[in-house]
Design an enzyme around this catalytic site. Structure first.
Site, PDB file in Angstrom:
ATOM      1  N   GLU A 116      24.978  64.119  64.141  1.00  0.00           N
ATOM      2  CA  GLU A 116      24.525  64.741  62.899  1.00  0.00           C
ATOM      3  C   GLU A 116      23.429  63.891  62.277  1.00  0.00           C
ATOM      4  O   GLU A 116      23.409  62.664  62.452  1.00  0.00           O
ATOM      5  CB  GLU A 116      25.732  64.836  61.940  1.00  0.00           C
ATOM      6  CG  GLU A 116      25.396  65.371  60.569  1.00  0.00           C
ATOM      7  CD  GLU A 116      26.627  65.754  59.751  1.00  0.00           C
ATOM      8  OE1 GLU A 116      27.752  65.339  60.109  1.00  0.00           O
ATOM      9  OE2 GLU A 116      26.456  66.484  58.756  1.00  0.00           O
ATOM     10  N   GLU A 159      32.361  74.093  59.059  1.00  0.00           N
ATOM     11  CA  GLU A 159      33.290  73.930  57.933  1.00  0.00           C
ATOM     12  C   GLU A 159      32.953  74.905  56.802  1.00  0.00           C
ATOM     13  O   GLU A 159      32.759  74.499  55.650  1.00  0.00           O
ATOM     14  CB  GLU A 159      33.313  72.465  57.461  1.00  0.00           C
ATOM     15  CG  GLU A 159      33.803  71.530  58.551  1.00  0.00           C
ATOM     16  CD  GLU A 159      34.196  70.123  58.098  1.00  0.00           C
ATOM     17  OE1 GLU A 159      33.931  69.763  56.944  1.00  0.00           O
ATOM     18  OE2 GLU A 159      34.780  69.393  58.924  1.00  0.00           O
ATOM     19  N   TYR A 197      40.477  64.516  61.799  1.00  0.00           N
ATOM     20  CA  TYR A 197      40.112  63.092  61.790  1.00  0.00           C
ATOM     21  C   TYR A 197      41.358  62.225  61.659  1.00  0.00           C
ATOM     22  O   TYR A 197      42.342  62.610  61.027  1.00  0.00           O
ATOM     23  CB  TYR A 197      39.152  62.800  60.634  1.00  0.00           C
ATOM     24  CG  TYR A 197      37.741  63.292  60.917  1.00  0.00           C
ATOM     25  CD1 TYR A 197      36.873  62.540  61.689  1.00  0.00           C
ATOM     26  CD2 TYR A 197      37.298  64.514  60.430  1.00  0.00           C
ATOM     27  CE1 TYR A 197      35.591  62.971  61.966  1.00  0.00           C
ATOM     28  CE2 TYR A 197      36.002  64.966  60.699  1.00  0.00           C
ATOM     29  CZ  TYR A 197      35.162  64.191  61.468  1.00  0.00           C
ATOM     30  OH  TYR A 197      33.892  64.622  61.754  1.00  0.00           O
ATOM     31  N   GLU A 219      35.051  68.444  66.084  1.00  0.00           N
ATOM     32  CA  GLU A 219      34.912  67.172  65.350  1.00  0.00           C
ATOM     33  C   GLU A 219      36.257  66.469  65.404  1.00  0.00           C
ATOM     34  O   GLU A 219      37.253  66.994  64.885  1.00  0.00           O
ATOM     35  CB  GLU A 219      34.513  67.383  63.886  1.00  0.00           C
ATOM     36  CG  GLU A 219      33.043  67.676  63.715  1.00  0.00           C
ATOM     37  CD  GLU A 219      32.600  67.751  62.253  1.00  0.00           C
ATOM     38  OE1 GLU A 219      33.139  66.994  61.414  1.00  0.00           O
ATOM     39  OE2 GLU A 219      31.707  68.563  61.962  1.00  0.00           O
ATOM     40  N   GLN A 239      31.125  60.386  65.567  1.00  0.00           N
ATOM     41  CA  GLN A 239      29.868  60.931  66.043  1.00  0.00           C
ATOM     42  C   GLN A 239      29.224  59.926  66.985  1.00  0.00           C
ATOM     43  O   GLN A 239      29.202  58.751  66.646  1.00  0.00           O
ATOM     44  CB  GLN A 239      28.935  61.204  64.884  1.00  0.00           C
ATOM     45  CG  GLN A 239      29.526  62.103  63.809  1.00  0.00           C
ATOM     46  CD  GLN A 239      28.472  62.492  62.754  1.00  0.00           C
ATOM     47  OE1 GLN A 239      27.330  62.096  62.797  1.00  0.00           O
ATOM     48  NE2 GLN A 239      28.907  63.264  61.768  1.00  0.00           N
TER      49      GLN A 239
HETATM   50  O1  AHR Z   1      31.498  63.987  60.586  1.00  0.00           O
HETATM   51  C1  AHR Z   1      31.262  63.838  59.228  1.00  0.00           C
HETATM   52  C2  AHR Z   1      31.522  65.121  58.445  1.00  0.00           C
HETATM   53  O2  AHR Z   1      32.863  65.449  58.559  1.00  0.00           O
HETATM   54  C3  AHR Z   1      30.817  66.349  58.949  1.00  0.00           C
HETATM   55  O3  AHR Z   1      29.524  66.466  58.460  1.00  0.00           O
HETATM   56  C4  AHR Z   1      31.673  67.451  58.437  1.00  0.00           C
HETATM   57  O4  AHR Z   1      31.607  68.593  59.251  1.00  0.00           O
HETATM   58  C5  AHR Z   1      33.048  66.829  58.377  1.00  0.00           C
HETATM   59  O5  AHR Z   1      33.674  67.044  57.177  1.00  0.00           O
END
Ligand code: AHR
Length: 538
Positions: free
Chosen positions: A57, A205, A286, A343, A391
């Site tokens: 990103e 998202e 995450y 993600e 990322q």
């Molecule tokens: O990876 C960081 C952010 O996390 C991304 O931009 C978003 O899609 C997510 O909330």
């Protein structure tokens, strides 16, 4: 093999958990016995190589510096793309890269990023701290980068602040034949032949930064975009719908119910097939220490409690996949729609750079989280057919970190390197017998395993020992076939928060591990807090 550990070990474990950060008592050592039965003749689904995909990103130093240094940079580069990063990525076989965001994608206007660099607008990255966005890295540079590392495209179009027209124009620009008007526009900017764009994310998202939508409003938006988004030559564009955040099962249910199929059409056009409208539905998840986004926990200098709670959260993706897959099964029992975990990764408190840059140092814990997560994705290969680490460079859980001209690979990189043997191989069933790893109130399976058989007939097992103190005497029982050769490589470190540093030898370089092969069994001893690859051949 029981699930309890002996009382004396428990006392040691609890005592060590009470020690302050940095004094994790890794000196306390013992081992546990474990066994893995491998059904070597059983062939499960193919592990889609795209499970080893990446996400990039426009954020912090992810693109600018991490990938793009510009053609005039003293850092060695090919057409502005840094060569050290390209060489490292080629080695681990990156199949696909999702770009340009993330939250950035729903504010991105692709037309700003094509044409002569000097004429590209100096824009603002509204998603990330209103930082300057030069647009120096745009569609041509992304495609060039993919070509240099031999990966496939996955672009996320702007749904939140863009339009169907803008997204369709981008698809035409990228994929239309050279003799069409969009093809000529592309050629005048330096690329005659159309590019292949096999994956298109329809927003990002959309329940949050990508538009603040409800599941119902997103489903309607997705249907609308899907009617217009297509490739104009070459490979068919496969659409990935925005899926749930973590355990938002209601989102999955509503989007599957409302957006999976074309409306019944009395005059079907060529493209209104009975194929699902979407190739995939995403899931974002995450890992941090615990379950509170506002208290993600320290990135280095953490203690055993944070080690355990981070691994518990990472392990939770197994349950999430089961939950979302069960809902998808209701609407799509044939499993035609993929679950794309586009993600995922470890996201702790940033301790360097501005917090909004999301730059994280990289420790052994990241490697263990990566190994655990990838084993889970492999085991769900029937439904999970893509995953994208967040990322790839310099942001959150990266494969690569840079500091100006310096570059180093992370422990996570080594895990991807070890696990690349699973790409395109057939999943094979395993049954693990091992004691749980217990830390305070946290209880987890002590070992995580996935196994596959590649086209040449070799078996690969990837094994993570979550226990930070105890090594494991491991016996692999190979059911079916004759297996005579085996070798193993492993990655570990002295401390749970051992980190990789610029200008110091890499402590995570995998090393060879002795293995014993005898009468259908492979025996080896794996270290505590380690990630191991075992290769077995006839
Ligand atoms: O990876 C960081 C952010 O996390 C991304 O931009 C978003 O899609 C997510 O909330």
């Amino acid at each position: 093999m029981g699930h309890a550990i002996s009382q004396s070990l428990m006392i040691l474990a609890l005592a060590a958990g009470a020690l302050p950060a940095g004094a994790q008592a890794e000196a306390v050592s013992s081992s546990f016995d474990a066994a893995v039965a491998v059904e070597t003749a059983g062939a499960g689904p193919v592990i889609d190589p795209n499970i080893y995909g990446q996400f990039v990103e426009h954020l912090g130093r992810g693109v600018y510096e991490g990938i793009w240094v510009g053609p005039d940079s003293p850092i060695p580069n090919v057409r502005g793309i840094r060569s050290d990063v390209v060489a490292a990525l080629r080695k681990v076989k990156i199949p696909v890269i999702r770009w340009p965001g993330g939250c950035f994608a729903d504010g991105y206007h692709w037309a700003d990023g094509v044409g002569p660099a000097s004429r590209r607008p100096k824009a603002i990255n509204a998603a990330w701290d209103k930082s300057p966005e030069t647009n120096a890295f745009g569609t041509h540079e992304y495609m060039d980068f993919l070509g240099q590392i031999d990966a496939k495209a996955f672009v996320s179009v702007n749904v939140g602040s863009g339009s169907v027209r803008e997204a369709d124009d981008w698809m035409r620009y990228m994929t239309a034949p050279a003799d069409s008007q969009p093809g000529q526009a592309r050629a005048s900017n330096g690329h005659v032949e159309p590019w292949q764009v096999p994956f298109v994310g329809v927003g990002n998202e959309s329940w949050g930064c990508g538009g603040n939508m409800t599941a119902d409003s997103y489903a309607a938006a997705f249907r609308h975009y899907a009617a217009f988004l297509r490739s104009y030559s070459g490979e068919r564009a496969q659409l990935i719908a925005v899926g749930a955040d973590s355990d938002d099962y209601d989102w999955t249910d509503r989007v599957m119910a409302q957006a999976m199929k074309w409306r019944p059409n009395p005059t079907p056009l060529a493209y209104t097939t009975d194929r699902p409208l979407m190739w995939g539905l995403s899931l974002h998840f995450y890992t941090f220490a615990g379950n509170d986004w506002r208290k993600k926990g320290r990135n280095v200098g953490f203690g055993m409690a944070e080690w355990a709670s981070s691994l518990a959260r990472a392990n939770h993706v197994d349950e999430l996949i089961r939950g979302h897959a069960a809902i998808m099964d209701k609407y799509d029992p044939e499993k035609r729609v993929a679950l794309a975990v586009d993600e995922w990764g470890a996201w702790f408190q940033s301790e360097k750079d501005a917090p909004s840059q999301l730059y994280l140092e990289s420790t052994l814990r990241d490697a263990v989280i990566a190994g655990l997560s990838l084993n889970i994705f492999n085991r769900h290969a029937d439904r999970v057919r893509m995953a994208n680490l967040a990322q790839m460079v310099n942001v959150i859980q990266s494969l690569i970190l840079t500091d100006g001209a310096k570059m180093m690979v992370t422990p996570t990189y080594h895990v991807f390197d070890l696990y690349k043997v699973h790409q395109g191989a057939a999943l094979i069933p395993t049954e693990v017998q091992a004691p749980d790893y217990v830390e305070g109130d946290t209880r987890l399976p002590g070992l995580s395993v996935s196994a596959s058989k590649d086209r040449s007939g070799k078996l690969h097992l990837t094994i993570v020992n979550l226990d930070p103190r105890r090594s494991s005497n491991l016996r692999l029982t190979l059911k079916g076939g004759v297996w005579r050769q085996a070798n193993a490589q492993t990655l570990t470190a002295d401390r749970v928060d051992t980190r990789v540093r610029f200008d110091a030898p890499d402590p995570f370089q995998p090393r060879r591990l002795p293995v014993l092969v005898s009468r259908g069994e492979v025996s080896l001893k794996i270290a505590s807090k380690s990630v191991t690859l075992v290769e077995i051949a006839p």
